[in-house]
Design an enzyme around this catalytic site. Structure first.
Site, mmCIF file in Angstrom:
data_model
loop_
_atom_site.group_PDB
_atom_site.id
_atom_site.type_symbol
_atom_site.label_atom_id
_atom_site.label_comp_id
_atom_site.label_asym_id
_atom_site.label_seq_id
_atom_site.Cartn_x
_atom_site.Cartn_y
_atom_site.Cartn_z
ATOM 1 N N CYS A 77 0.956 -1.204 -0.093
ATOM 2 C CA CYS A 77 0.128 -0.009 0.018
ATOM 3 C C CYS A 77 0.768 1.202 0.237
ATOM 4 C CB CYS A 77 -1.073 -0.008 0.979
ATOM 5 S SG CYS A 77 -2.481 0.809 0.940
ATOM 6 N N HIS A 179 -3.222 -5.411 2.065
ATOM 7 C CA HIS A 179 -2.744 -5.579 3.193
ATOM 8 C C HIS A 179 -2.783 -7.025 3.549
ATOM 9 C CE1 HIS A 179 -2.125 -1.493 4.457
ATOM 10 N NE2 HIS A 179 -3.052 -1.190 3.581
ATOM 11 N N GLU A 181 -0.739 -8.422 5.611
ATOM 12 C CA GLU A 181 -0.295 -8.612 7.181
ATOM 13 C C GLU A 181 -1.491 -8.338 8.052
ATOM 14 O OE1 GLU A 181 0.086 -5.991 5.236
ATOM 15 O OE2 GLU A 181 -0.357 -4.263 6.117
HETATM 16 N N1 GLN Z 1 -3.630 6.311 1.187
HETATM 17 C C1 GLN Z 1 -2.306 6.083 1.646
HETATM 18 C C2 GLN Z 1 -1.362 6.795 1.141
HETATM 19 O O1 GLN Z 1 -1.510 7.622 0.001
HETATM 20 C C3 GLN Z 1 -1.962 4.699 1.668
HETATM 21 C C4 GLN Z 1 -2.911 3.863 2.463
HETATM 22 C C5 GLN Z 1 -2.470 2.573 3.066
HETATM 23 O O2 GLN Z 1 -1.224 2.322 3.198
HETATM 24 N N2 GLN Z 1 -3.323 1.735 3.603
HETATM 25 O O3 GLN Z 1 -0.198 6.926 1.601
#
Ligand code: GLN
EC number: 4.3.3.6
Length: 202
Positions: A77, A179, A181
């Site tokens: 992410c 995610h 994890e």
């Molecule tokens: N929206 C977040 C970002 O731009 C990422 C979201 C996440 O890691 N769950 O950093």
């Protein structure tokens, strides 16, 4: 020894998963924590905050150098955003490491569907992976040396069904939009540890 970048974000969940897989973990907060790492995980969180803390703490340049030298990395992410060489919809002063030749769009799945879950086919993993997406980015462009590992169903601007790239690999670096994890599924962590172990033997 596997590092987890620990300036902000979902560090504890990755720590728990690696412990479950029997790996030694070091939380990476300062430059000296980079010494002797075999791989590093970039967790989810807020990429612009991480970017700021990395620059302020002096970790950005030395970590970038390690990645250029081939340190295996796994981003989830916000971690995917940090590993990309092009990021859309971010702050103008945000930095990223350019370890993956990809363009990433932050918060790409839209505000209405901030978070969702899906079972995905994932290249290199036998079972479907249960993916939890939280304000997730997607990948809009992949360079010639980037392998696509997973796609998710979504809709385009007109509401028509389309697919988004949510998992990629380039050499020793993998990144996913979701995610693992936060689930009990350790398959993608195991995939990453395979990359780390394979590299260590060379
Ligand atoms: N929206 C977040 C970002 O731009 C990422 C979201 C996440 O890691 N769950 O950093």
């Amino acid at each position: 020894m596997i590092g987890i970048l620990a300036v902000q974000g979902g560090v504890a969940e990755h720590e728990r998963t690696l412990a479950k897989l029997g790996r030694q973990v070091r939380l990476v907060r300062r430059v000296e924590h980079l010494e002797g790492l075999e791989g590093i995980i970039f967790p989810g969180g807020e990429s612009t905050t991480m970017s700021k803390l990395l620059t302020l703490g002096g970790l950005y340049e030395p970590l970038k150098e390690k990645l250029q030298q081939g340190l295996p990395a796994f981003g989830t992410c916000a971690g995917m955003i940090l590993l990309a060489n092009e990021v859309h919809d971010t702050r103008p002063d945000a930095v990223s490491f350019g370890a993956l030749d990809i363009s990433v769009r932050r918060n790409a799945f839209g505000r209405q569907i901030d978070s969702f879950e899906a079972d995905l086919d994932f290249s290199g993993v036998d079972q479907p992976v249960h993916a939890v997406f939280i304000r997730a980015p997607w990948v809009e462009r992949v360079g010639p040396n980037v392998e696509v590992l997973a796609r998710a169903h979504t809709t385009d601007g007109e509401g028509n069904p389309s697919e988004a790239i949510v998992g990629v690999r380039q050499d020793n670096v993998i990144a996913i939009s979701f995610h693992p994890e936060v689930t009990e599924d350790t398959a993608i962590h195991e995939l990453f540890l395979n990359i780390v172990d394979h590299k260590a033997q060379r």
